[in-house]
Design a protein around this motif. Sequence first.
Motif, PDB file in Angstrom:
ATOM      1  N   LYS A 254       0.844  -1.190   0.000  1.00 52.66           N
ATOM      2  CA  LYS A 254       0.000   0.000   0.000  1.00 52.66           C
ATOM      3  C   LYS A 254       0.879   1.240   0.000  1.00 52.66           C
ATOM      4  O   LYS A 254       1.738   1.407   0.871  1.00 52.66           O
ATOM      5  N   PRO A 255       0.722   2.134  -0.986  1.00 48.88           N
ATOM      6  CA  PRO A 255       1.563   3.335  -1.043  1.00 48.88           C
ATOM      7  C   PRO A 255       1.468   4.138   0.247  1.00 48.88           C
ATOM      8  O   PRO A 255       0.375   4.508   0.681  1.00 48.88           O
ATOM      9  N   ALA A 256       2.632   4.385   0.847  1.00 50.06           N
ATOM     10  CA  ALA A 256       2.645   5.049   2.148  1.00 50.06           C
ATOM     11  C   ALA A 256       3.331   6.407   2.128  1.00 50.06           C
ATOM     12  O   ALA A 256       2.988   7.281   2.928  1.00 50.06           O
ATOM     13  N   LEU A 257       4.282   6.596   1.205  1.00 47.38           N
ATOM     14  CA  LEU A 257       5.076   7.818   1.204  1.00 47.38           C
ATOM     15  C   LEU A 257       4.999   8.499  -0.158  1.00 47.38           C
ATOM     16  O   LEU A 257       4.979   7.829  -1.187  1.00 47.38           O
ATOM     17  N   PRO A 258       4.991   9.826  -0.194  1.00 51.63           N
ATOM     18  CA  PRO A 258       5.012  10.537  -1.480  1.00 51.63           C
ATOM     19  C   PRO A 258       6.365  10.381  -2.158  1.00 51.63           C
ATOM     20  O   PRO A 258       7.392  10.164  -1.507  1.00 51.63           O
ATOM     21  N   VAL A 259       6.360  10.518  -3.485  1.00 49.22           N
ATOM     22  CA  VAL A 259       7.580  10.342  -4.268  1.00 49.22           C
ATOM     23  C   VAL A 259       8.674  11.286  -3.796  1.00 49.22           C
ATOM     24  O   VAL A 259       9.851  10.900  -3.723  1.00 49.22           O
ATOM     25  N   ARG A 260       8.317  12.532  -3.444  1.00 51.84           N
ATOM     26  CA  ARG A 260       9.343  13.481  -3.017  1.00 51.84           C
ATOM     27  C   ARG A 260      10.075  12.977  -1.780  1.00 51.84           C
ATOM     28  O   ARG A 260      11.270  13.255  -1.604  1.00 51.84           O
ATOM     29  N   GLN A 261       9.390  12.228  -0.921  1.00 53.33           N
ATOM     30  CA  GLN A 261      10.054  11.685   0.261  1.00 53.33           C
ATOM     31  C   GLN A 261      10.886  10.455  -0.087  1.00 53.33           C
ATOM     32  O   GLN A 261      11.962  10.236   0.494  1.00 53.33           O
ATOM     33  N   LEU A 262      10.426   9.678  -1.048  1.00 52.74           N
ATOM     34  CA  LEU A 262      11.188   8.501  -1.450  1.00 52.74           C
ATOM     35  C   LEU A 262      12.539   8.890  -2.037  1.00 52.74           C
ATOM     36  O   LEU A 262      13.535   8.170  -1.867  1.00 52.74           O
ATOM     37  N   THR A 263      12.574  10.008  -2.733  1.00 51.91           N
ATOM     38  CA  THR A 263      13.848  10.413  -3.339  1.00 51.91           C
ATOM     39  C   THR A 263      14.916  10.678  -2.276  1.00 51.91           C
ATOM     40  O   THR A 263      16.112  10.549  -2.558  1.00 51.91           O
ATOM     41  N   ARG A 264      14.493  11.034  -1.086  1.00 49.09           N
ATOM     42  CA  ARG A 264      15.465  11.248  -0.010  1.00 49.09           C
ATOM     43  C   ARG A 264      16.163   9.958   0.402  1.00 49.09           C
ATOM     44  O   ARG A 264      17.223   9.988   1.025  1.00 49.09           O
ATOM     45  N   TYR A 265      15.532   8.833   0.049  1.00 42.80           N
ATOM     46  CA  TYR A 265      16.115   7.533   0.376  1.00 42.80           C
ATOM     47  C   TYR A 265      16.700   6.856  -0.856  1.00 42.80           C
ATOM     48  O   TYR A 265      16.916   5.650  -0.869  1.00 42.80           O
ATOM     49  N   GLY A 266      16.947   7.633  -1.885  1.00 41.49           N
ATOM     50  CA  GLY A 266      17.608   7.105  -3.077  1.00 41.49           C
ATOM     51  C   GLY A 266      16.697   6.350  -4.008  1.00 41.49           C
ATOM     52  O   GLY A 266      17.163   5.509  -4.778  1.00 41.49           O
ATOM     53  N   ILE A 267      15.395   6.647  -3.986  1.00 45.20           N
ATOM     54  CA  ILE A 267      14.421   5.961  -4.837  1.00 45.20           C
ATOM     55  C   ILE A 267      13.860   6.973  -5.825  1.00 45.20           C
ATOM     56  O   ILE A 267      13.186   7.922  -5.432  1.00 45.20           O
ATOM     57  N   PHE A 268      14.118   6.743  -7.120  1.00 44.77           N
ATOM     58  CA  PHE A 268      13.732   7.719  -8.143  1.00 44.77           C
ATOM     59  C   PHE A 268      12.890   7.048  -9.223  1.00 44.77           C
ATOM     60  O   PHE A 268      13.312   6.042  -9.806  1.00 44.77           O
ATOM     61  N   PRO A 269      11.682   7.564  -9.506  1.00 49.23           N
ATOM     62  CA  PRO A 269      10.873   7.006 -10.595  1.00 49.23           C
ATOM     63  C   PRO A 269      11.470   7.361 -11.947  1.00 49.23           C
ATOM     64  O   PRO A 269      12.084   8.421 -12.111  1.00 49.23           O
ATOM     65  N   ARG A 270      11.264   6.473 -12.922  1.00 44.73           N
ATOM     66  CA  ARG A 270      11.776   6.733 -14.270  1.00 44.73           C
ATOM     67  C   ARG A 270      10.974   7.837 -14.952  1.00 44.73           C
ATOM     68  O   ARG A 270      11.520   8.630 -15.719  1.00 44.73           O
ATOM     69  N   ARG A 271       9.650   7.896 -14.656  1.00 39.31           N
ATOM     70  CA  ARG A 271       8.783   8.898 -15.271  1.00 39.31           C
ATOM     71  C   ARG A 271       8.091   9.716 -14.178  1.00 39.31           C
ATOM     72  O   ARG A 271       6.882   9.557 -13.950  1.00 39.31           O
ATOM     73  N   PRO A 272       8.823  10.586 -13.492  1.00 40.93           N
ATOM     74  CA  PRO A 272       8.196  11.368 -12.423  1.00 40.93           C
ATOM     75  C   PRO A 272       7.128  12.312 -12.974  1.00 40.93           C
ATOM     76  O   PRO A 272       7.353  12.996 -13.963  1.00 40.93           O
ATOM     77  N   ASP A 273       5.939  12.285 -12.352  1.00 40.27           N
ATOM     78  CA  ASP A 273       4.874  13.173 -12.831  1.00 40.27           C
ATOM     79  C   ASP A 273       4.236  13.973 -11.709  1.00 40.27           C
ATOM     80  O   ASP A 273       3.606  14.997 -11.954  1.00 40.27           O
ATOM     81  N   ASN A 274       4.362  13.492 -10.471  1.00 41.85           N
ATOM     82  CA  ASN A 274       3.711  14.158  -9.352  1.00 41.85           C
ATOM     83  C   ASN A 274       4.475  13.806  -8.084  1.00 41.85           C
ATOM     84  O   ASN A 274       4.380  12.678  -7.592  1.00 41.85           O
TER      85      ASN A 274
END
Length: 332
Positions: A254-274
């Motif tokens: 279940k999605p728990a964290l926003p993408v902006r927070q995931l990037t702080r842990y070194g997790i980057f989407p290939r197609r960031p949109d939001n």
Amino acid sequence: MRFPTLGALALTFLTLVAAPAHALNVNKYPALRSFIADMAEQHGYSDPQLRRVFRCARIRPEIIEAMERPKELLPWYEYSNIFLTEENVQRGVRFWKKHAATLTRAREQYGVAPEIVVAIIGVETQFGRNQGGYLILDSLTTLMLDYPPRSAFFRQELTEFLLLARELDVDPCRFKGSYAGAMGLPQFMPSNYRRYAVDFDSDGKRDILASPEDAIGSVAHYLKEHGWETGAPVADDAHLEGTLYFWIEKLGLKPALPVRQLTRYGIFPRRPDNAERRAALISLEGEYGPFFRLGYNNFYVITRYNHNKRYAMAVYDLGERIRQRMEEKPPS
């Protein structure tokens, strides 16, 4: 709500099978006697009526064996090869083209992407070709009596199945489906059949066994009721840096964290949109090691259909391949 008697149409709605050679002896199973008593008290059945029903049931050990070795336990690189085939893509394209108007109507009414509906029916039954060869009564009775880890669940599904058969005014001894008791093109369990199946072809009955239109509408309705977001992404490839991402995976599907927070842990989407869109980190077993994807809310919704991440990813990937093939321009 009661449905009209199927009468002569029952032959197209059900798969007819011969009664088993050896009837089930209800008296040997205290749990079954208790079940019959509860059905009589809570739902108005008579003891003799249900005993007649269970005389056509068999306890089948191979059903327990199948429950212990589901395909979803295979590593991704093996599991995906079952479904992500050129043959399935071609069949999916043909199914989409044949039922394009129904899929468009389902998208307009429920907001669910056609490729996801098509892929679910493809993964579940190869677009209706393999709806299962077990009597539903055998499956659910066997699992209620002889599969302790989930006996309570299958007891409830057996209740729902008998109520469904009564609502449809058909013989419960004649339904066929999967070893787990799922039925029809979309492989709904009886409780989901009763709750989410829709009459999408407007013929007066909800027939997900023989009507692709009803199956399409029912899948879309199911996903919508479980939170499908129209136009939102399902999943994305993830690029990882460092080692801080390990604990994110432990948060579940279940999605728990926003993408902006995931990037702080070194997790980057290939197609960031939001950057505010919540996501879960999904690990899958590649042939030469693990790889990772992000699963958004719509990915989680697919896991409400089947709670396994490999299943949901197979649906997504097959749907994407079918959609891309549909969008290809024919050679000039």
